[in-house]
Design a protein around this motif. Structure first.
Motif, PDB file in Angstrom:
ATOM      1  N   GLN A 232       0.596  -0.902  -0.185  1.00  0.00           N
ATOM      2  CA  GLN A 232      -0.373  -0.029   0.411  1.00  0.00           C
ATOM      3  C   GLN A 232       1.274   0.852   0.240  1.00  0.00           C
ATOM      4  O   GLN A 232       1.712   1.718   0.589  1.00  0.00           O
ATOM      5  CB  GLN A 232      -1.116   0.271   1.222  1.00  0.00           C
ATOM      6  CG  GLN A 232      -2.100   1.389   1.292  1.00  0.00           C
ATOM      7  CD  GLN A 232      -2.491   1.750   2.355  1.00  0.00           C
ATOM      8  OE1 GLN A 232      -1.256   1.657   3.274  1.00  0.00           O
ATOM      9  NE2 GLN A 232      -3.387   2.661   3.017  1.00  0.00           N
TER      10      GLN A 232
ATOM     11  N   THR B 133      -1.988   3.849  -3.622  1.00  0.00           N
ATOM     12  CA  THR B 133      -2.394   2.211  -4.408  1.00  0.00           C
ATOM     13  C   THR B 133      -2.070   2.428  -5.747  1.00  0.00           C
ATOM     14  O   THR B 133      -1.400   1.557  -6.574  1.00  0.00           O
ATOM     15  CB  THR B 133      -2.311   1.228  -3.037  1.00  0.00           C
ATOM     16  OG1 THR B 133      -2.443   1.624  -1.507  1.00  0.00           O
ATOM     17  CG2 THR B 133      -2.203   0.133  -3.666  1.00  0.00           C
ATOM     18  N   SER B 134      -3.716   2.225  -5.888  1.00  0.00           N
ATOM     19  CA  SER B 134      -4.456   1.996  -6.817  1.00  0.00           C
ATOM     20  C   SER B 134      -3.803   2.617  -8.216  1.00  0.00           C
ATOM     21  O   SER B 134      -4.173   2.904  -9.534  1.00  0.00           O
ATOM     22  CB  SER B 134      -6.282   1.884  -7.218  1.00  0.00           C
ATOM     23  OG  SER B 134      -6.549   2.878  -6.314  1.00  0.00           O
TER      24      SER B 134
ATOM     25  N   PRO C 233      -6.362  15.119 -11.071  1.00  0.00           N
ATOM     26  CA  PRO C 233      -7.340  16.032 -12.400  1.00  0.00           C
ATOM     27  C   PRO C 233      -6.617  17.931 -11.831  1.00  0.00           C
ATOM     28  O   PRO C 233      -5.751  17.582 -10.508  1.00  0.00           O
ATOM     29  CB  PRO C 233      -8.284  16.128 -11.845  1.00  0.00           C
ATOM     30  CG  PRO C 233      -8.941  15.186 -10.083  1.00  0.00           C
ATOM     31  CD  PRO C 233      -8.150  14.304 -10.237  1.00  0.00           C
TER      32      PRO C 233
ATOM     33  N   THR D 291       3.679   0.362   2.651  1.00  0.00           N
ATOM     34  CA  THR D 291       3.458  -0.696   4.275  1.00  0.00           C
ATOM     35  C   THR D 291       3.513  -2.206   2.855  1.00  0.00           C
ATOM     36  O   THR D 291       2.456  -1.886   1.387  1.00  0.00           O
ATOM     37  CB  THR D 291       2.550  -0.538   5.171  1.00  0.00           C
ATOM     38  OG1 THR D 291       1.018  -0.391   3.685  1.00  0.00           O
ATOM     39  CG2 THR D 291       2.875   0.969   5.603  1.00  0.00           C
TER      40      THR D 291
ATOM     41  N   VAL E  81      -0.442  -4.203  -6.226  1.00  0.00           N
ATOM     42  CA  VAL E  81      -1.789  -4.470  -7.566  1.00  0.00           C
ATOM     43  C   VAL E  81      -2.748  -3.525  -6.759  1.00  0.00           C
ATOM     44  O   VAL E  81      -3.681  -4.370  -5.908  1.00  0.00           O
ATOM     45  CB  VAL E  81      -2.265  -6.266  -6.740  1.00  0.00           C
ATOM     46  CG1 VAL E  81      -1.216  -7.116  -7.622  1.00  0.00           C
ATOM     47  CG2 VAL E  81      -1.666  -5.992  -4.692  1.00  0.00           C
ATOM     48  N   GLY E  82      -2.884  -2.574  -7.383  1.00  0.00           N
ATOM     49  CA  GLY E  82      -4.339  -1.692  -6.047  1.00  0.00           C
ATOM     50  C   GLY E  82      -5.503  -1.415  -6.650  1.00  0.00           C
ATOM     51  O   GLY E  82      -6.236  -2.015  -5.769  1.00  0.00           O
ATOM     52  N   ARG E  83      -5.391  -2.385  -7.696  1.00  0.00           N
ATOM     53  CA  ARG E  83      -6.816  -3.043  -8.833  1.00  0.00           C
ATOM     54  C   ARG E  83      -6.798  -4.418  -9.036  1.00  0.00           C
ATOM     55  O   ARG E  83      -7.195  -4.324 -10.072  1.00  0.00           O
ATOM     56  CB  ARG E  83      -7.051  -1.951  -9.300  1.00  0.00           C
ATOM     57  CG  ARG E  83      -7.626  -0.556  -8.833  1.00  0.00           C
ATOM     58  CD  ARG E  83      -7.967   0.288  -9.649  1.00  0.00           C
ATOM     59  NE  ARG E  83      -9.882   0.101 -10.656  1.00  0.00           N
ATOM     60  CZ  ARG E  83     -10.330  -0.160 -10.047  1.00  0.00           C
ATOM     61  NH1 ARG E  83     -10.413   0.841  -8.898  1.00  0.00           N
ATOM     62  NH2 ARG E  83     -11.783   0.244  -9.907  1.00  0.00           N
TER      63      ARG E  83
ATOM     64  N   ARG F  71      -8.313   9.504 -15.120  1.00  0.00           N
ATOM     65  CA  ARG F  71      -7.748  11.091 -14.192  1.00  0.00           C
ATOM     66  C   ARG F  71      -8.593  12.023 -13.422  1.00  0.00           C
ATOM     67  O   ARG F  71      -7.868  12.048 -12.254  1.00  0.00           O
ATOM     68  CB  ARG F  71      -7.140  11.832 -15.161  1.00  0.00           C
ATOM     69  CG  ARG F  71      -8.552  12.861 -15.936  1.00  0.00           C
ATOM     70  CD  ARG F  71      -7.446  13.704 -16.700  1.00  0.00           C
ATOM     71  NE  ARG F  71      -8.462  14.918 -17.067  1.00  0.00           N
ATOM     72  CZ  ARG F  71      -7.905  15.915 -17.338  1.00  0.00           C
ATOM     73  NH1 ARG F  71      -6.187  15.460 -18.627  1.00  0.00           N
ATOM     74  NH2 ARG F  71      -8.570  16.703 -18.095  1.00  0.00           N
ATOM     75  N   GLY F  72      -9.054  11.033 -12.807  1.00  0.00           N
ATOM     76  CA  GLY F  72      -9.926  11.688 -10.835  1.00  0.00           C
ATOM     77  C   GLY F  72     -10.855  12.350 -11.302  1.00  0.00           C
ATOM     78  O   GLY F  72     -11.674  12.863 -10.382  1.00  0.00           O
TER      79      GLY F  72
ATOM     80  N   ARG G 122     -12.510   4.939  -8.228  1.00  0.00           N
ATOM     81  CA  ARG G 122     -10.653   4.694  -8.153  1.00  0.00           C
ATOM     82  C   ARG G 122      -9.840   4.223  -6.787  1.00  0.00           C
ATOM     83  O   ARG G 122      -8.653   3.524  -7.559  1.00  0.00           O
ATOM     84  CB  ARG G 122      -9.579   5.735  -8.847  1.00  0.00           C
ATOM     85  CG  ARG G 122     -10.138   6.330 -10.368  1.00  0.00           C
ATOM     86  CD  ARG G 122      -8.634   7.340 -10.812  1.00  0.00           C
ATOM     87  NE  ARG G 122      -8.849   8.344 -10.006  1.00  0.00           N
ATOM     88  CZ  ARG G 122      -8.117   8.868  -9.851  1.00  0.00           C
ATOM     89  NH1 ARG G 122      -7.111   8.827 -11.191  1.00  0.00           N
ATOM     90  NH2 ARG G 122      -6.928   9.593  -8.641  1.00  0.00           N
ATOM     91  N   THR G 123     -10.036   3.819  -5.261  1.00  0.00           N
ATOM     92  CA  THR G 123      -9.573   3.600  -4.524  1.00  0.00           C
ATOM     93  C   THR G 123     -10.943   3.047  -4.310  1.00  0.00           C
ATOM     94  O   THR G 123     -11.606   3.099  -3.821  1.00  0.00           O
ATOM     95  CB  THR G 123      -8.894   5.164  -4.146  1.00  0.00           C
ATOM     96  OG1 THR G 123     -10.191   6.087  -3.575  1.00  0.00           O
ATOM     97  CG2 THR G 123      -7.960   5.814  -4.700  1.00  0.00           C
ATOM     98  N   PRO G 124      -9.635   2.296  -3.184  1.00  0.00           N
ATOM     99  CA  PRO G 124     -11.113   1.336  -1.645  1.00  0.00           C
ATOM    100  C   PRO G 124     -10.969   2.512  -0.974  1.00  0.00           C
ATOM    101  O   PRO G 124     -10.915   3.511  -0.634  1.00  0.00           O
ATOM    102  CB  PRO G 124     -10.456   0.831  -0.911  1.00  0.00           C
ATOM    103  CG  PRO G 124      -8.589   1.081  -1.502  1.00  0.00           C
ATOM    104  CD  PRO G 124      -8.617   1.929  -2.556  1.00  0.00           C
TER     105      PRO G 124
ATOM    106  N   GLY H 223      -2.231  -0.558   5.030  1.00  0.00           N
ATOM    107  CA  GLY H 223      -2.744  -1.296   4.184  1.00  0.00           C
ATOM    108  C   GLY H 223      -3.278  -1.481   3.033  1.00  0.00           C
ATOM    109  O   GLY H 223      -4.213  -0.291   2.814  1.00  0.00           O
ATOM    110  N   ASN H 224      -2.839  -2.173   1.831  1.00  0.00           N
ATOM    111  CA  ASN H 224      -3.871  -2.543   0.673  1.00  0.00           C
ATOM    112  C   ASN H 224      -5.832  -2.517   0.729  1.00  0.00           C
ATOM    113  O   ASN H 224      -5.780  -4.013   1.517  1.00  0.00           O
ATOM    114  CB  ASN H 224      -3.248  -3.731  -0.173  1.00  0.00           C
ATOM    115  CG  ASN H 224      -3.431  -3.224  -2.190  1.00  0.00           C
ATOM    116  OD1 ASN H 224      -5.289  -3.321  -1.980  1.00  0.00           O
ATOM    117  ND2 ASN H 224      -2.710  -3.481  -2.828  1.00  0.00           N
ATOM    118  N   GLY H 225      -6.618  -1.632   0.859  1.00  0.00           N
ATOM    119  CA  GLY H 225      -7.605  -1.816   0.885  1.00  0.00           C
ATOM    120  C   GLY H 225      -8.519  -3.453  -0.249  1.00  0.00           C
ATOM    121  O   GLY H 225      -9.864  -2.612  -0.125  1.00  0.00           O
TER     122      GLY H 225
END
Lengths: 625, 468
Positions: free
Chosen positions: A6, A22-23, A47, A66, B50-52, B93-94, B398-400, B419-421
């Motif tokens: 992460q 992370t993603s 953006p 982490t 591995v975010g997604r 791109r958000g 895009r994010t958890p 931690g990776n959610g």
């Protein structure tokens, strides 16, 4: 291999989360070196509005990478660039906190570990715990003026320790922001790799091989002195030649010069190879594969695919320690830079150390920067002493220096703006001379509050306080109303009522009561017993008259009755007294600590001879030729 | 499920759609040119982030003809397609726009259908500044033919196809720190998994350091009550009032400053795991003395020790920490604790309640460190309970999301976590363990100072690498 990292950013190391990248993060790459976490760079697609918000965000957000509860990299974001499609960020490890505030202090005969502990006050982002700041067993006396702690740390690690030969030390900051100062690689792990033979490139050169070394230092009389040669027989045998080197040291200690000589020999006795050793996986001693990001600076890597080399210890090709590394998260690739002396190991094993850098790193042999009591400054370096520079020496001037005779018996003062350089005032002191004055200008001391020494608690003894006479005065007295206690006492009261005549009640009738009943003569009505009857006409109305009563005196009974008496004397003033004194005797109560204020002026005094000599040390000032 | 009779191919944001094939065989207005498209297959990523998910995004390239009954209609449909692809780019791109999904049900499928198609998130154009739409030189005939021929559509999409969801809860509530198991249908592909844990008492303001939510897809875990690991310097100490998992804890008394080791406990999890992540609950009982704690794996002559973790004296309450990662050797592996006290003066003590070992080797095992204080967040004074939620949001964001969700109205408050959610799983059993202390208690407690009980619910969005 063990995916699931992460990358997130927080307000502070213990603060709230700002964003989880992370993603979306692209091109994530971090570096570690002997100071711990060095830097992490990444591109974050955002953006424009969000990019500007982050750009303008106050503070230095905390960035952390982490895995499964373990920290892989952490630091603070210092550099933010708005680029097409998002932001590029660069975060730096918390060792950078040592470059935030300047440090000025003098340390006398202090251990480097004590100096580092003292400098923690200049890096409040770091833990104040000093448990991992080890003592190298040496002491130094130094004064630092307006230096960043990181500059001082770079110097302290180069001083080595009291071991023979001296070990290299490292200083850095770990995942808990704890500062460590320890022998280099003292906590490293060992990894095994199998390099790809198709990509191996190894070459060596004898150009930097020196297998017989002596050191030059200064004798107690500032003469050139040299140590004996130290040689490496296996190296001479392997190379087929003896190549001699001299190490110039800035010390008067022959033993220290010897240590430097030995360290130089240790570093140069084997060829310095250049190598490219590609590998894709690392294994522990049990044969378990580990992700590449598990490798840390200070770890040792052993390439199992290479044949045994000439050295039984670290041969600098198949076995080496990692000085620093760079890991690309996106590509899962790592580049490691070995400790000296490998010069250039590209790709998986890359580096740029040169032999010259190596000895500098190891011993701090930078002219003008070594020696107890040396005062380093940002402008110092290179070892070049300009001509006419003046220095103090505890003996004769060394070669290349001439005594600056104008300074004999004189203190040194900076020239004022526009002042006369090398101008002198007054007469020079003689050898070990003193300077006295016999006249002090007459003066007084003005009134002030002398409140320095506090009085201790004390008492005052008995005495006659013959104070000023009191004027004539009265005293008001108002005794309180008092009730006596009840006491039972047998007593009598003599009573003698006076002879008294009643007042006249005027003319009146008297009722007569009779026991007769029935009709009575002369009585107009029938009588009833004990009923009053008025006998009309039989008894004439009495005229006005008085009655005289004379009760004889008698004594009351003697019964005992408990009773009290209330006495209430009215307030009254005493008569005016004449002027008089009061004598007070006894001891006052102990008082608390207090000050006394003294006013007035001291008397003007003159003086006899006064010694005004400043304690001094005679050294010789010499000027560089 | 009945067999899908015709392909179903749609690009849509839920409101605006471009139907390439409607699943019934009817000629569409965005008709793929025969033989000009096949779905691409994603590769696995080399990045450990591995975010997604562990699949790389993949590029789809479809050649279509756009039809209309008038030229205006054909041109309008081209504009609609361009708008959707642009919207996908902006979402990637958000920007605050609705994501565009690429939906597909292959002909002959018995898993996906027109009603329940495979779905992938569209990320807009390919690399660089390439356009998502390319027109042929016959475009100018649209006024004659009411058709825009050979339009080349190129866009990136998520590597996996996502189908419907499957959910299961762990049944009866269990005391926190106990294992909660959810039963699901085994999958071949790691599938995004939404985790909710209910049972938190919102009227309690927790007083805790960060705890861990362990999400275990491979059922490889091991727990030891530390009190049994007595050895020289280590004793079993009664501590029932502080609500340890057992009535006793393992106490180390620092009569020396050198490192001492506890007895070892057999893990026995090597098969199916390549490494272990080790967690321990501990309590420094001394106000000034500190400790260094590590874990050692032993197998015959081989040992491997984690880095030492510094235990400060900032609190004398229980806390959970991660000691690090150890390799897995075989079923006889043992783990023990190593402790060194900073001083022997006063014989300072440190207690241990539990040792938890989670097998890790792929993305199916995750540890999320979360602050209980943030878990309650704005709901501290609310009258309704909250759930702890870890939501991958694979088709929407895009994010958890990691935080608290009010059960009454599903409103959410984000929490601070590490931690990776983006949780994924594929096993038939998914295990969830919450390792969290509270104040003076070894386990999370409610306002009556009783250990809370929790229920875990895992909702898995089925993922496929290839069209099914």
């Amino acid at each position: 291999m063990l995916p699931g990292m992460q990358l997130a950013v927080y307000t502070t190391p213990t603060g709230s989360i700002i964003a989880d990248w992370t993603s979306i993060a692209i091109g994530v790459e971090f570096e570690k070196d002997e100071h711990g976490y060095k830097s992490l760079s990444a591109f974050i697609p955002l953006p424009f509005a969000e990019a500007m918000l982050f750009y303008n965000r106050p503070g230095t957000p905390h960035l952390e990478l982490t895995y499964s509860g373990s920290c892989i990299w952490q630091g603070r974001i210092e550099d933010v660039s708005i680029v097409a499609g998002g932001i590029s960020i660069v975060a730096f490890g918390y060792y950078r906190a040592f470059a935030d505030q300047l440090y000025t202090a003098t340390h006398t005969a202090a251990a480097p570990s004590a100096i580092i502990a003292a400098m923690l006050t200049k890096a409040p982002l770091l833990s104040s715990v000093t448990k991992f700041i080890q003592n190298p067993g040496t002491t130094i006396t130094e004064r630092y003026e307006d230096l960043y702690p990181v500059e001082i740390l770079e110097r302290l690690v180069k001083l080595g320790d009291d071991q023979t030969p001296p070990r290299m030390w490292e200083v850095g900051v770990d995942a808990a922001r704890l500062v460590y100062f320890r022998p280099q690689s003292s906590t490293g792990k060992t990894w095994y790799v199998d390099s790809d033979s198709n990509g191996i490139e190894i070459n060596r050169s004898l150009e930097q091989v020196y297998n017989s070394v002596y050191a030059v230092y200064s004798s107690s009389t500032n003469q050139r002195a040299v140590t004996a040669n130290s040689t490496d027989a296996p190296s001479i045998s392997q190379a087929g030649l003896t190549r001699e080197a001299m190490v110039s040291t800035q010390t008067r200690s022959s033993s220290q010069a010897g240590r430097w000589r030995d360290a130089y020999l240790d570093d140069h006795s084997e060829p310095t190879p250049n190598a490219v050793l590609p590998f894709k996986s690392v294994f522990d001693s049990g044969g378990n594969a580990w992700p590449l990001w598990a490798i840390e600076n200070g770890d040792t890597i052993i390439d199992r695919s290479l044949p045994p080399a000439i050295s039984s210890t670290i041969d600098k090709i198949s076995v080496f320690r990692i000085k620093s590394l760079a890991y690309s998260v996106d590509q899962d690739e790592i580049k490691v830079v070995p400790e000296s002396p490998i010069q250039s190991l590209e790709e998986q094993v890359g580096g740029e150390n040169s032999a010259t850098q190596k000895i500098s790193d190891r011993l701090g042999v930078v002219e003008g920067a070594v020696g107890a009591g040396h005062n380093i400054s940002p402008n110092e370096g290179g070892g070049l002493v300009p001509a006419t520079m003046i220095g103090f020496f505890p003996g004769d001037c060394p070669t290349g220096w001439t005594e600056y005779t104008s300074s004999r018996g004189r203190f040194i003062v900076g020239v004022p703006s526009g002042g006369t350089v090398e101008g002198t005032v007054g007469s020079a002191l003689t050898n070990l001379g003193t300077r006295t004055i016999s006249t002090v200008v007459a003066h007084t001391h003005t009134e002030g509050t002398l409140a320095n020494a506090a009085e201790a608690a004390h008492t005052h003894g008995a005495g006659s306080l013959d104070a000023a006479a009191e004027a004539a005065h009265t005293h008001s007295v108002n005794p309180p109303s008092t009730t006596s206690t009840g006491i039972s006492v047998d007593h009598t009261h003599a009573v003698d009522p006076p002879n008294t005549t009643s007042s006249s009640d005027g003319a009146h009738d008297h009722d007569i009561t009779t026991t007769l009943t029935g009709a009575q003569p002369g009585v107009g009505a029938s009588l009833s017993p004990n009923s009053p009857v008025t006998i009309n006409g039989a008894i004439s109305t009495a005229a006005a008259h008085t009655h005289t009563v004379n009760i004889a005196s008698f004594t009351s009974g003697g019964a005992s009755v408990s009773h009290t008496h209330t006495v209430d004397i009215a307030a009254f003033d005493s008569a005016a007294g004449s002027s008089h004194d009061h004598v007070i005797s006894g001891t006052s109560a102990a008082g608390s600590s207090h000050n006394h204020t003294i006013s007035g002026s001291t008397a003007s005094t003159g003086s006899a001879t006064v010694d005004v000599t400043m304690p001094y040390l005679q050294l010789r000032l010499c000027q560089k030729d | 499920m009945p067999t899908q009779t015709h392909p179903y191919i749609v690009l849509t944001d839920g409101t605006t759609s471009c139907v390439f094939a409607d699943g019934s065989g009817t000629q569409s207005n965005y008709s793929p040119i025969r033989g000009e498209w096949a779905p691409s297959i994603s590769s696995i990523t080399s990045s450990p982030l591995v975010g997604r998910g562990s699949r790389n995004m993949t590029l789809e390239e479809i050649s279509i003809n756009i039809y209309g009954t008038t030229a205006t209609l054909a041109l309008g449909r081209l504009a609609t397609l361009a708008k959707l692809l642009d919207q996908a780019d902006r979402w990637a791109r958000g920007e605050n726009v609705t994501p565009v999904l690429f939906k597909y049900a292959p002909q002959g499928s018995t898993i996906s259908s027109t009603a329940t198609p495979l779905q992938a998130v569209c990320y807009g154009r390919g690399e660089g500044d390439e356009t998502s739409l390319a027109l042929s030189q016959d475009f100018n005939q649209v006024g004659l033919n009411f058709q825009i021929p050979e339009v080349n559509v190129v866009f990136k999409r998520s590597g996996d196809w996502y189908l419907d969801t499957e959910s299961d809860d762990s049944g009866a509530a269990v005391a926190i720190n106990e294992t909660m198991t959810c039963a699901l249908t085994a999958m071949d592909e790691f599938s995004p998994s939404l985790l909710k844990i209910s049972g938190w008492n919102p009227n309690v303001t927790p007083d805790t350091t960060a705890g861990f939510i362990l999400f275990i897809d491979n059922a490889k875990y091991y727990r030891a009550d530390a009190s049994g690991l007595t050895a020289t310097g280590f004793t079993s100490q009664a501590d029932a009032a502080a609500l340890p998992r057992n009535t006793n804890v393992l106490r180390y008394t620092g009569t020396v400053t050198t490192t001492r080791s506890s007895a070892a406990s057999t893990i026995g999890l090597a098969s199916g795991s390549t490494h272990y992540s080790v967690y321990v609950s501990l309590r420094n009982n001394h106000a000034s003395a500190t400790f260094q704690v590590s874990a050692t794996l032993t197998n015959l002559a081989f040992t491997y020790t984690t880095q030492e973790t510094y235990i400060d004296a900032s609190t004398q309450n229980p806390r959970y920490i991660c000691l690090g990662i150890l390799p897995a050797i075989n079923a006889s592996d043992t783990v023990k604790l190593n402790v060194a006290a900073s001083t022997s003066a006063g014989s300072p003590t440190i207690d241990f309640d539990q040792i938890f070992v989670m097998g890790v080797n792929d993305e199916g095992q995750r540890a999320i460190s979360i602050s209980a204080l943030d878990l309650d967040g704005a709901y501290t004074t609310a009258s309704t309970p909250v759930s702890l939620v870890i939501d991958h949001r694979v088709l929407t964001h895009r994010t958890p999301f990691v935080g608290a969700e009010k059960i009454s109205d599903a409103s959410r408050a984000p929490g601070t976590y590490r931690g990776n959610g983006f949780l994924v799983s594929k096993a038939a059993s998914v295990l969830v363990v919450v390792l969290m202390a509270n104040g003076i208690y070894w386990r999370f407690t409610n306002s009556s100072n009783a250990v809370i009980t929790t229920v875990a619910t895992v909702t898995r969005t089925k993922a496929y690498l290839t069209p099914q």
